[in-house]
Design an enzyme around this catalytic site. Structure first.
Site, PDB file in Angstrom:
ATOM      1  N   GLU A 162     -28.504 -31.526  23.333  1.00  0.00           N
ATOM      2  CA  GLU A 162     -29.550 -30.800  22.609  1.00  0.00           C
ATOM      3  C   GLU A 162     -29.159 -30.552  21.157  1.00  0.00           C
ATOM      4  O   GLU A 162     -28.008 -30.716  20.772  1.00  0.00           O
ATOM      5  CB  GLU A 162     -29.851 -29.463  23.293  1.00  0.00           C
ATOM      6  CG  GLU A 162     -28.627 -28.644  23.717  1.00  0.00           C
ATOM      7  CD  GLU A 162     -27.727 -28.193  22.599  1.00  0.00           C
ATOM      8  OE1 GLU A 162     -28.258 -27.783  21.536  1.00  0.00           O
ATOM      9  OE2 GLU A 162     -26.502 -28.247  22.751  1.00  0.00           O
ATOM     10  N   GLY A 304     -22.399 -29.411  20.507  1.00  0.00           N
ATOM     11  CA  GLY A 304     -23.685 -29.795  21.080  1.00  0.00           C
ATOM     12  C   GLY A 304     -23.933 -31.271  20.853  1.00  0.00           C
ATOM     13  O   GLY A 304     -23.003 -32.074  20.843  1.00  0.00           O
ATOM     14  N   GLU A 305     -25.218 -31.637  20.704  1.00  0.00           N
ATOM     15  CA  GLU A 305     -25.618 -33.032  20.453  1.00  0.00           C
ATOM     16  C   GLU A 305     -25.332 -33.956  21.632  1.00  0.00           C
ATOM     17  O   GLU A 305     -25.443 -35.172  21.504  1.00  0.00           O
ATOM     18  CB  GLU A 305     -24.913 -33.621  19.217  1.00  0.00           C
ATOM     19  CG  GLU A 305     -25.110 -32.886  17.933  1.00  0.00           C
ATOM     20  CD  GLU A 305     -24.360 -33.526  16.774  1.00  0.00           C
ATOM     21  OE1 GLU A 305     -23.802 -34.637  16.946  1.00  0.00           O
ATOM     22  OE2 GLU A 305     -24.325 -32.924  15.689  1.00  0.00           O
ATOM     23  N   GLY A 306     -24.893 -33.424  22.772  1.00  0.00           N
ATOM     24  CA  GLY A 306     -24.508 -34.284  23.878  1.00  0.00           C
ATOM     25  C   GLY A 306     -23.134 -34.898  23.729  1.00  0.00           C
ATOM     26  O   GLY A 306     -22.754 -35.786  24.501  1.00  0.00           O
ATOM     27  N   THR A 307     -22.352 -34.423  22.745  1.00  0.00           N
ATOM     28  CA  THR A 307     -21.074 -35.076  22.439  1.00  0.00           C
ATOM     29  C   THR A 307     -20.077 -34.994  23.589  1.00  0.00           C
ATOM     30  O   THR A 307     -19.381 -35.978  23.878  1.00  0.00           O
ATOM     31  CB  THR A 307     -20.448 -34.474  21.172  1.00  0.00           C
ATOM     32  OG1 THR A 307     -20.465 -33.038  21.258  1.00  0.00           O
ATOM     33  CG2 THR A 307     -21.213 -34.901  19.924  1.00  0.00           C
TER      34      THR A 307
END
EC number: 2.4.2.21
Length: 338
Positions: A162, A304-307
């Site tokens: 996200e 975040g960012e799906g990392t």
């Protein structure tokens, strides 16, 4: 559409009747593992990951079309002064993803992962949860349905992530509503809140949960009142993956909050999911423990960012490769134990 016509009814029906794993595929994977050129259990969690892949995909473990799905949303609660960054950063980061300039882009290149980014009405922030519900039931259900489209292009491993300024406040409110304790237990710095700003963040979570307190016995109501569009979309994506028996890797604190909604609605709802990593956000480990999960990685990340999920996808790919590519004792001419 459901008979009653209430927006959440179709999702309640899906959550009551979730498909389970493939027992035959699991047995076959365990039998093959016992013949591979290694002592039993020598690959540790890699073996369990391979079994998990087999059970949910119904075939020999393989990851051929991994996908990272990032859902971006904006939040009305940011007007309470709970984050050092303005909501415009969400749109700017979506543009950065599109240009290939974010951390997640580099990880996707390194691990050969697909990437989709879903812009969830960024010009229309959700309601300020300290004053009103984040979303109407209709809007929340529509966003869940939109999130379900994440798997439409096909994938055999879905990584959920996200982007949204203010969404660690949202995640903290959801966890506080689901699990209790104190707001301070669940609120962390997010993108850098500290001092008076952190205290405002804690106060916002306390006020929001108190405001909606009479409606928090229903997980879907928690999601629509305290959540956000990316929360609803991630929940929809996780649910859609379950209906198609697609394994899922969940990213950080915010993605875990979305998953927690489904777990609260059906205790088996996350059986097809693993937690990619435990983040540096203070409440994340406790949230993972409440789900009965163990994260694959602990790197102190909180981007975040799906990392974190994307990095964990590399481990899942390796687990599948070991299981499928290693020789058996018979093939290699290696003596097995007596």
């Amino acid at each position: 559409m459901s008979v009653s016509g209430l927006p959440f009814d179709d999702f309640r029906t899906l959550l009551r009747d979730l498909p389970g794993p493939d027992a035959r595929a699991l047995v076959a994977a365990r039998e093959r593992d016992a013949q591979l050129t290694k002592p039993p259990g020598a690959l540790g969690r890699l073996e369990e990951i391979a079994f998990w892949l087999a059970a949910w995909t119904g075939r020999t473990p393989a990851v051929n079309r991994p996908l990272v799905a990032i859902f971006a949303g904006n939040h009305g609660v940011t007007k309470q002064g709970i984050t050092p960054f303005p909501p415009t950063v969400t749109q700017q980061m979506v543009e950065n993803f599109a240009a290939g300039g974010a951390a997640i882009n580099q990880i996707c290149v390194a691990y050969d992962l697909g990437l989709k980014v879903f812009d969830l009405a960024l010009d229309y922030p959700t309601g300020d949860i300290t004053e009103e519900a984040a979303l109407s039931e209709r809007d929340c259900a529509a966003t869940m349905a939109f999130g379900m489209e994440a798997i439409a292009g096909g994938t055999d491993l879905l990584c959920i992530g996200e982007m949204g300024i203010g969404n660690t406040t949202i995640a903290a409110a959801i966890n506080y509503a689901l699990y209790g304790g104190s707001a301070r237990d669940w609120v962390g710095p997010g993108t850098g809140s500290e001092g008076e700003m952190l205290e405002r963040k804690i106060a916002a979570v306390e006020k929001a949960v108190a405001l909606h307190g009479d409606h928090l016995d229903d997980p879907l109501e928690i999601m629509r009142r305290l959540g956000g569009r990316e929360i609803a979309a991630m929940a929809g994506a996780i649910l859609a993956a379950r209906m198609e028996r697609i394994p899922v890797l969940i990213d950080g604190y915010v993605a875990t909050a979305a998953a927690a909604i489904l777990k609260a609605a059906n205790p088996s709802a996350l059986d097809h999911c693993l937690i990619g990593h435990v983040s540096g956000e203070p409440g994340h480990l406790r949230a993972i423990e409440m789900l009965g999960k163990t994260p694959l990685l602990a790197l102190g990340m909180r981007l975040g960012e799906g990392t974190g999920a994307a990095l964990a996808a590399g481990i899942v790919k390796a687990a599948a490769a070991c299981h499928s590519g290693m020789a058996t004792f018979a093939q290699a001419g290696v003596s097995n134990k007596h």
